[in-house]
Design a protein around this motif. Structure first.
Motif, PDB file in Angstrom:
ATOM      1  N   TYR A  88       0.852  -1.188   0.000  1.00 10.98           N
ATOM      2  CA  TYR A  88       0.000   0.000   0.000  1.00 10.98           C
ATOM      3  C   TYR A  88       0.890   1.241   0.000  1.00 10.98           C
ATOM      4  O   TYR A  88       1.863   1.310   0.744  1.00 10.98           O
ATOM      5  N   GLU A  89       0.503   2.217  -0.780  1.00 12.19           N
ATOM      6  CA  GLU A  89       1.264   3.455  -0.806  1.00 12.19           C
ATOM      7  C   GLU A  89       0.706   4.514   0.147  1.00 12.19           C
ATOM      8  O   GLU A  89       1.356   5.527   0.376  1.00 12.19           O
ATOM      9  N   SER A  90      -0.475   4.280   0.691  1.00 12.24           N
ATOM     10  CA  SER A  90      -1.097   5.283   1.557  1.00 12.24           C
ATOM     11  C   SER A  90      -2.126   4.622   2.459  1.00 12.24           C
ATOM     12  O   SER A  90      -2.583   3.502   2.184  1.00 12.24           O
ATOM     13  N   PRO A  91      -2.518   5.307   3.538  1.00 16.22           N
ATOM     14  CA  PRO A  91      -3.608   4.783   4.385  1.00 16.22           C
ATOM     15  C   PRO A  91      -4.897   4.594   3.601  1.00 16.22           C
ATOM     16  O   PRO A  91      -5.679   3.692   3.905  1.00 16.22           O
ATOM     17  N   GLU A  92      -5.112   5.431   2.591  1.00 11.37           N
ATOM     18  CA  GLU A  92      -6.336   5.323   1.792  1.00 11.37           C
ATOM     19  C   GLU A  92      -6.387   3.988   1.049  1.00 11.37           C
ATOM     20  O   GLU A  92      -7.458   3.371   0.928  1.00 11.37           O
ATOM     21  N   GLU A  93      -5.246   3.528   0.550  1.00 15.80           N
ATOM     22  CA  GLU A  93      -5.221   2.232  -0.123  1.00 15.80           C
ATOM     23  C   GLU A  93      -5.478   1.103   0.876  1.00 15.80           C
ATOM     24  O   GLU A  93      -6.150   0.120   0.551  1.00 15.80           O
ATOM     25  N   ALA A  94      -4.967   1.251   2.081  1.00 13.50           N
ATOM     26  CA  ALA A  94      -5.232   0.255   3.129  1.00 13.50           C
ATOM     27  C   ALA A  94      -6.718   0.212   3.459  1.00 13.50           C
ATOM     28  O   ALA A  94      -7.278  -0.858   3.719  1.00 13.50           O
ATOM     29  N   LEU A  95      -7.360   1.372   3.434  1.00 14.95           N
ATOM     30  CA  LEU A  95      -8.789   1.435   3.712  1.00 14.95           C
ATOM     31  C   LEU A  95      -9.583   0.715   2.620  1.00 14.95           C
ATOM     32  O   LEU A  95     -10.585   0.049   2.910  1.00 14.95           O
ATOM     33  N   ILE A  96      -9.140   0.838   1.376  1.00 15.65           N
ATOM     34  CA  ILE A  96      -9.791   0.117   0.275  1.00 15.65           C
ATOM     35  C   ILE A  96      -9.693  -1.388   0.519  1.00 15.65           C
ATOM     36  O   ILE A  96     -10.685  -2.121   0.386  1.00 15.65           O
ATOM     37  N   MET A  97      -8.497  -1.854   0.882  1.00 11.44           N
ATOM     38  CA  MET A  97      -8.317  -3.274   1.155  1.00 11.44           C
ATOM     39  C   MET A  97      -9.189  -3.715   2.331  1.00 11.44           C
ATOM     40  O   MET A  97      -9.816  -4.787   2.295  1.00 11.44           O
ATOM     41  N   ALA A  98      -9.254  -2.887   3.366  1.00 11.37           N
ATOM     42  CA  ALA A  98     -10.068  -3.233   4.542  1.00 11.37           C
ATOM     43  C   ALA A  98     -11.534  -3.396   4.162  1.00 11.37           C
ATOM     44  O   ALA A  98     -12.225  -4.285   4.672  1.00 11.37           O
ATOM     45  N   SER A  99     -12.019  -2.564   3.239  1.00 17.37           N
ATOM     46  CA  SER A  99     -13.422  -2.663   2.833  1.00 17.37           C
ATOM     47  C   SER A  99     -13.680  -3.965   2.091  1.00 17.37           C
ATOM     48  O   SER A  99     -14.756  -4.567   2.217  1.00 17.37           O
ATOM     49  N   ILE A 100     -12.705  -4.417   1.308  1.00  8.50           N
ATOM     50  CA  ILE A 100     -12.851  -5.695   0.609  1.00  8.50           C
ATOM     51  C   ILE A 100     -12.877  -6.845   1.605  1.00  8.50           C
ATOM     52  O   ILE A 100     -13.713  -7.753   1.521  1.00  8.50           O
ATOM     53  N   VAL A 101     -11.964  -6.802   2.564  1.00  6.62           N
ATOM     54  CA  VAL A 101     -11.930  -7.838   3.604  1.00  6.62           C
ATOM     55  C   VAL A 101     -13.261  -7.866   4.356  1.00  6.62           C
ATOM     56  O   VAL A 101     -13.806  -8.944   4.639  1.00  6.62           O
ATOM     57  N   GLU A 102     -13.790  -6.688   4.651  1.00  6.58           N
ATOM     58  CA  GLU A 102     -15.047  -6.596   5.392  1.00  6.58           C
ATOM     59  C   GLU A 102     -16.192  -7.270   4.641  1.00  6.58           C
ATOM     60  O   GLU A 102     -17.028  -7.961   5.250  1.00  6.58           O
ATOM     61  N   LYS A 103     -16.230  -7.071   3.335  1.00  5.00           N
ATOM     62  CA  LYS A 103     -17.331  -7.626   2.547  1.00  5.00           C
ATOM     63  C   LYS A 103     -17.143  -9.106   2.224  1.00  5.00           C
ATOM     64  O   LYS A 103     -18.106  -9.798   1.883  1.00  5.00           O
TER      65      LYS A 103
END
Length: 384
Positions: free
Chosen positions: A243-258
């Motif tokens: 991940y290059e930024s916290p925002e990219e980590a947040l995108i990944m977290a949303s995928i994991v959540e779903k």
């Protein structure tokens, strides 16, 4: 003669003093000793209620043995004018002194009704509960969908009470559009919402609110909490993440959540997608395709079509490389932690196992066998 009169007077005075002392001791015992309450009850103090009214109500409910002694004791303790409105749990056998403390110390109500406005992925519900003081458990009084049903009369009645406790609860995985639509329908909130917050920026948790709270202010609090959670998790992230930024980590977290609702699986699901990113493999996750179809505005309610799996959108990870352009939902704290501290595995695939969880694989051949088993399970279920 005078000596006799004085002697009798002194004797009478001693008797009176002893009597007064005995009376004072009895009153003190009545005020500080165990009360007559046989089982716990809820006591409601109305806004601006006078001590005299409250004391009479307490006596009528069997909480105190004497409304007069209760008032005298409260006045002597300097708390006669310190009543705090609300609904309070009075335990069995509580002394008058304890009751005065409960009703004047303030703080949140400990009894009465609670309204929970639950914003879920598949539905929004208003749940009205009332505490049973004897068991200490909440009893559900009403449950309805505020987006499609009229507000029941009993809920409207409770909403008029100033001591009603209200909370808004966001389920993990809801979209920002779902949250805004639900808040617009909340009968206890005020104010307009000019625009939907960015996807993923609202923290799924429970929020204490008061009637008349501003919708925009509540959304700002949700954003602030999510920002703080993400910042803390980013600071404690594992080394070498793609991940290059916290925002990219947040995108990944949303995928994991779903992808999983099982807490124990989150870190392992995150590992699969992290391993795929590191190898330059497409993520190939259905929830991202669904988001490209719905844009987060509701639930798809059916299976994906082959045309949708092939259609290019900024979120279709069967077509695009890497992460989608935005989160696909609002992930909770645990999913964010998993995305930033994934399990250390070589897994590259997973599929449902028929129990609500998933089975993982490191090779395509192993994964294909797992998929075949899952299809057998699906066929058996459809045949029953």
């Amino acid at each position: 003669m005078w000596r006799h009169i004085v002697s009798n007077f002194l004797t009478l005075l001693v008797v009176i003093l002893i009597g007064l002392g005995t009376l004072a001791a009895w009153v003190k015992h009545q005020y500080e000793g165990p009360g007559p309450l046989a089982e716990a009850v809820c006591v409601r103090v109305a806004p601006g209620a006078a001590l005299s009214t409250v004391s009479e109500d307490l006596a009528a409910q069997g909480v105190v043995s004497s409304s007069y002694i209760f008032r005298v004791g409260a006045d002597y303790a300097g708390r006669a004018n310190a009543l705090k409105y609300g609904s309070y749990l009075i335990p069995e056998g509580a002394s008058m002194s304890q009751v005065v403390g409960v009703l004047t110390d303030g703080g949140p109500s400990t009894c009465g009704s609670e309204l929970n406005y639950r914003v879920g992925v598949n539905a929004t519900r208003i749940i009205l509960r009332e505490l049973d003081p004897v068991t200490g458990r909440y009893v559900e009084k009403a449950k309805f969908d505020p987006l499609s049903e009229e507000v029941p009369a009993e809920v409207s009645s409770e909403l008029s009470k100033s001591d009603l406790r209200v909370r808004v609860t966001l389920a993990e995985g809801v979209t920002s559009w779902q949250v805004v639509e639900a808040l617009k329908a909340a009968p206890f909130l005020t104010g307009n919402v000019e625009e939907v917050p960015d996807e993923g920026t609202l923290s799924p948790q429970s929020y204490e609110v008061t009637r008349g709270s501003d919708r925009a202010a509540l959304l700002a609090e949700m954003e602030a909490r999510q920002s703080a959670i993400l910042a803390a998790a980013w600071a404690a992230r594992a080394d070498g993440l793609p991940y290059e930024s916290p925002e990219e980590a947040l995108i990944m977290a949303s995928i994991v959540e779903k992808e999983t609702g099982i807490a124990e699986e989150r870190a392992r699901v995150a590992a699969v997608f992290v391993n795929r990113l590191r190898r330059g493999m497409k993520l190939q996750t259905d929830p991202t395709v669904i988001y490209g179809v719905t844009r987060g505005q509701g639930v798809l309610g059916r299976g994906l079509r082959q045309s949708e799996l092939r259609r290019e959108t900024p979120w279709n990870t069967y077509v695009i490389d890497g992460l989608p352009q935005t989160p696909i939902a609002n992930p909770g704290r645990a999913a964010i932690a998993a995305a930033l501290n994934p399990a250390q595995t070589d897994d590259l695939y997973f599929v449902a196992d028929g129990t609500g969880g998933h089975v993982f694989a490191t090779t395509l051949a192993e994964h294909n066998r797992n998929v075949a088993r899952w299809r057998e399970i699906e066929a058996q279920r459809q045949g029953n």
